[in-house]
Design a protein around this motif. Structure first.
Motif, PDB file in Angstrom:
ATOM      1  N   GLY A 125      30.480  11.764 -14.794  1.00 43.64           N
ATOM      2  CA  GLY A 125      31.594  12.034 -14.236  1.00 43.64           C
ATOM      3  C   GLY A 125      32.249  13.749 -13.289  1.00 43.64           C
ATOM      4  N   MET A 126      31.009  13.943 -13.401  1.00 43.35           N
ATOM      5  CA  MET A 126      31.176  15.028 -12.171  1.00 43.35           C
ATOM      6  C   MET A 126      30.305  15.229 -10.447  1.00 43.35           C
ATOM      7  SD  MET A 126      28.817  17.649 -14.702  1.00 43.35           S
ATOM      8  CE  MET A 126      30.251  18.161 -16.268  1.00 43.35           C
ATOM      9  N   SER A 127      30.817  15.884  -9.939  1.00 43.11           N
ATOM     10  CA  SER A 127      30.241  15.650  -7.365  1.00 43.11           C
ATOM     11  C   SER A 127      28.728  15.978  -8.019  1.00 43.11           C
ATOM     12  CB  SER A 127      31.021  16.486  -7.602  1.00 43.11           C
ATOM     13  OG  SER A 127      30.563  17.759  -7.578  1.00 43.11           O
ATOM     14  N   ARG A 128      28.270  15.003  -6.617  1.00 43.45           N
ATOM     15  CA  ARG A 128      27.078  15.148  -6.487  1.00 43.45           C
ATOM     16  C   ARG A 128      26.643  16.853  -6.575  1.00 43.45           C
ATOM     17  NH1 ARG A 128      23.132  11.574  -4.928  1.00 43.45           N
ATOM     18  NH2 ARG A 128      24.402   9.762  -4.452  1.00 43.45           N
ATOM     19  N   PRO A 129      26.883  18.040  -5.930  1.00 47.31           N
ATOM     20  CA  PRO A 129      26.768  18.955  -5.571  1.00 47.31           C
ATOM     21  C   PRO A 129      26.479  19.535  -7.165  1.00 47.31           C
ATOM     22  CG  PRO A 129      28.794  18.663  -4.698  1.00 47.31           C
ATOM     23  CD  PRO A 129      27.978  17.556  -5.211  1.00 47.31           C
ATOM     24  N   THR A 130      27.419  19.563  -8.132  1.00 46.63           N
ATOM     25  CA  THR A 130      27.741  19.697  -9.054  1.00 46.63           C
ATOM     26  C   THR A 130      26.363  19.442  -9.497  1.00 46.63           C
ATOM     27  OG1 THR A 130      29.666  19.965  -9.430  1.00 46.63           O
ATOM     28  CG2 THR A 130      28.339  20.254 -11.708  1.00 46.63           C
ATOM     29  N   VAL A 131      25.299  18.483  -9.962  1.00 51.04           N
ATOM     30  CA  VAL A 131      24.224  18.139 -10.489  1.00 51.04           C
ATOM     31  C   VAL A 131      22.657  18.427  -9.803  1.00 51.04           C
ATOM     32  CG1 VAL A 131      23.084  15.652 -10.208  1.00 51.04           C
ATOM     33  CG2 VAL A 131      25.819  15.426 -11.195  1.00 51.04           C
ATOM     34  N   VAL A 132      23.264  17.869  -8.403  1.00 50.90           N
ATOM     35  CA  VAL A 132      21.955  18.679  -7.640  1.00 50.90           C
ATOM     36  C   VAL A 132      21.980  20.565  -7.683  1.00 50.90           C
ATOM     37  CG1 VAL A 132      21.058  19.061  -5.605  1.00 50.90           C
ATOM     38  CG2 VAL A 132      22.207  17.362  -5.586  1.00 50.90           C
ATOM     39  N   GLU A 152      22.580  27.644   5.108  1.00 55.56           N
ATOM     40  CA  GLU A 152      23.993  27.806   5.903  1.00 55.56           C
ATOM     41  C   GLU A 152      24.233  26.159   6.597  1.00 55.56           C
ATOM     42  OE1 GLU A 152      24.929  32.136   7.265  1.00 55.56           O
ATOM     43  OE2 GLU A 152      24.129  30.757   8.577  1.00 55.56           O
ATOM     44  N   SER A 153      22.553  25.842   6.772  1.00 54.04           N
ATOM     45  CA  SER A 153      23.190  24.342   7.634  1.00 54.04           C
ATOM     46  C   SER A 153      23.566  23.405   5.806  1.00 54.04           C
ATOM     47  CB  SER A 153      22.774  23.947   8.297  1.00 54.04           C
ATOM     48  OG  SER A 153      21.402  24.052   8.101  1.00 54.04           O
ATOM     49  N   GLN A 154      23.117  23.722   4.870  1.00 55.04           N
ATOM     50  CA  GLN A 154      22.795  22.616   4.192  1.00 55.04           C
ATOM     51  C   GLN A 154      23.669  22.703   2.917  1.00 55.04           C
ATOM     52  OE1 GLN A 154      20.578  19.779   4.397  1.00 55.04           O
ATOM     53  NE2 GLN A 154      20.482  20.840   6.661  1.00 55.04           N
ATOM     54  N   ALA A 155      23.938  24.208   2.229  1.00 56.05           N
ATOM     55  CA  ALA A 155      24.166  24.440   1.318  1.00 56.05           C
ATOM     56  C   ALA A 155      25.638  23.876   1.360  1.00 56.05           C
ATOM     57  CB  ALA A 155      24.871  26.517   1.149  1.00 56.05           C
ATOM     58  N   PHE A 156      26.422  23.959   0.085  1.00 59.11           N
ATOM     59  CA  PHE A 156      27.830  23.496   0.085  1.00 59.11           C
ATOM     60  C   PHE A 156      28.712  24.789   0.185  1.00 59.11           C
ATOM     61  CE2 PHE A 156      25.107  20.834  -2.967  1.00 59.11           C
ATOM     62  CZ  PHE A 156      25.783  19.370  -2.363  1.00 59.11           C
ATOM     63  N   GLY A 157      29.752  24.917   1.298  1.00 63.91           N
ATOM     64  CA  GLY A 157      30.712  25.725   1.820  1.00 63.91           C
ATOM     65  C   GLY A 157      30.126  26.078   3.174  1.00 63.91           C
ATOM     66  N   GLU A 205      32.599  24.640  -4.567  1.00 61.97           N
ATOM     67  CA  GLU A 205      31.714  23.702  -5.659  1.00 61.97           C
ATOM     68  C   GLU A 205      33.103  22.850  -6.021  1.00 61.97           C
ATOM     69  OE1 GLU A 205      31.012  23.611 -10.297  1.00 61.97           O
ATOM     70  OE2 GLU A 205      29.965  25.200  -9.460  1.00 61.97           O
ATOM     71  N   ASP A 206      32.495  21.166  -5.679  1.00 62.91           N
ATOM     72  CA  ASP A 206      33.709  20.009  -6.175  1.00 62.91           C
ATOM     73  C   ASP A 206      35.066  21.117  -5.365  1.00 62.91           C
ATOM     74  OD1 ASP A 206      32.156  19.051  -7.658  1.00 62.91           O
ATOM     75  OD2 ASP A 206      33.149  19.920  -9.837  1.00 62.91           O
ATOM     76  N   GLY A 207      34.579  21.690  -4.337  1.00 62.68           N
ATOM     77  CA  GLY A 207      36.186  21.602  -2.990  1.00 62.68           C
ATOM     78  C   GLY A 207      36.680  23.167  -3.388  1.00 62.68           C
ATOM     79  N   GLU A 208      35.777  23.813  -4.521  1.00 62.06           N
ATOM     80  CA  GLU A 208      36.792  25.546  -4.721  1.00 62.06           C
ATOM     81  C   GLU A 208      35.918  25.938  -4.664  1.00 62.06           C
ATOM     82  OE1 GLU A 208      38.190  24.763  -9.259  1.00 62.06           O
ATOM     83  OE2 GLU A 208      39.163  22.585  -8.480  1.00 62.06           O
TER      84      GLU A 208
END
Length: 242
Positions: free
Chosen positions: A43-50, A94-99, A134-137
């Motif tokens: 039940g976690m987001s893809r960015p968290t899993v990656v 920067e082009s691939q990172a979450f943020g 992470e997860d929008g936060e």
């Protein structure tokens, strides 16, 4: 009053997968569940899993094999869990990172950055500021500083996210070579703009990891100030005693 800070989601997920490797649920030589399967199972987001999988690969629990996927290696002979914020900041694409890239601007050099770059007070440096999420936060605010002479002939002044890491970009464009990093950790209250970006209430401190990247001669090439909300993050190091 003392209290325990809960580890980030990706760290908790990595610990769960690690436990399953140790108890034989995920046996050495087998493939771990796919990212989609892990997202659904936990039940976690893809960015968290990656990010959890990347952590386990870095520490030697997993490895990627072309054409086969991610497989279990088993428990490493020596487990060293180190939050190397410096290497993460230098390697971030920067082009691939979450943020998002918050700003790119020339600023007067901060005092402690000036001392390591060998610059006089009031000298101008280029600052690239990236907010990791992470997860929008927001979880991390990275302000990277570059001396003017190193910026010429590069795309560091562009307001667009940089494709590839700053380290790779500088090594390719300026023919410099990053050799080693030092990290200095301190605690402080954030500036108003920093607190707003990290969504921090008044009075909540941050951990500041000052990352200084040098070439082999000891010349500082890049300084990154990595800010972590003190109420959401923890730094951990496990090492063997001689």
């Amino acid at each position: 009053m003392a209290y325990e800070v809960e580890a980030p989601k990706y760290v908790r997920l990595a610990q769960t997968i690690q436990s399953r490797i140790e108890d034989g649920t995920y046996a050495p030589g087998t493939r771990v569940p796919s990212e989609n399967q892990l997202v659904q199972a936990f039940g976690m987001s893809r960015p968290t899993v990656v990010r959890a999988l990347e952590l386990l690969k870095r520490d030697g629990w997993l490895e990627s094999r072309q054409g086969y996927g991610t497989i279990v290696r088993g428990r490493p002979a020596l487990v060293e869990h180190k939050d190397r914020r410096g290497s993460e900041a230098l390697a971030r694409d920067e082009s691939q990172a979450f943020g998002r890239l918050v700003e790119v601007v020339h600023v007067p050099v901060p005092a402690r950055v000036a001392s390591v770059l060998g610059l006089p007070k009031r000298a101008k440096v280029l600052m690239r500021r990236f907010l990791a999420e992470e997860d929008g936060e927001p979880v991390e605010l990275v302000s990277s500083y570059f001396p003017a002479g190193l910026v010429e002939g590069t795309e560091l002044e562009s307001s667009a996210p940089l494709g590839g890491s700053t380290r790779a970009h500088l090594e390719a464009r300026k023919k410099v070579r990053f050799d080693h990093v030092t990290e200095r950790v301190s605690a402080r209250l954030p500036e108003r703009s920093e607190a707003e970006l990290l969504d921090l209430p008044d009075g909540v401190p941050v951990l500041s990891v000052l990352v200084v990247a040098y070439d082999a001669s000891g010349q500082a090439l890049q300084v990154s100030d990595v800010l972590l909300p003190a109420d959401r993050q923890e730094l951990e190091d496990t090492y063997r005693l001689n």
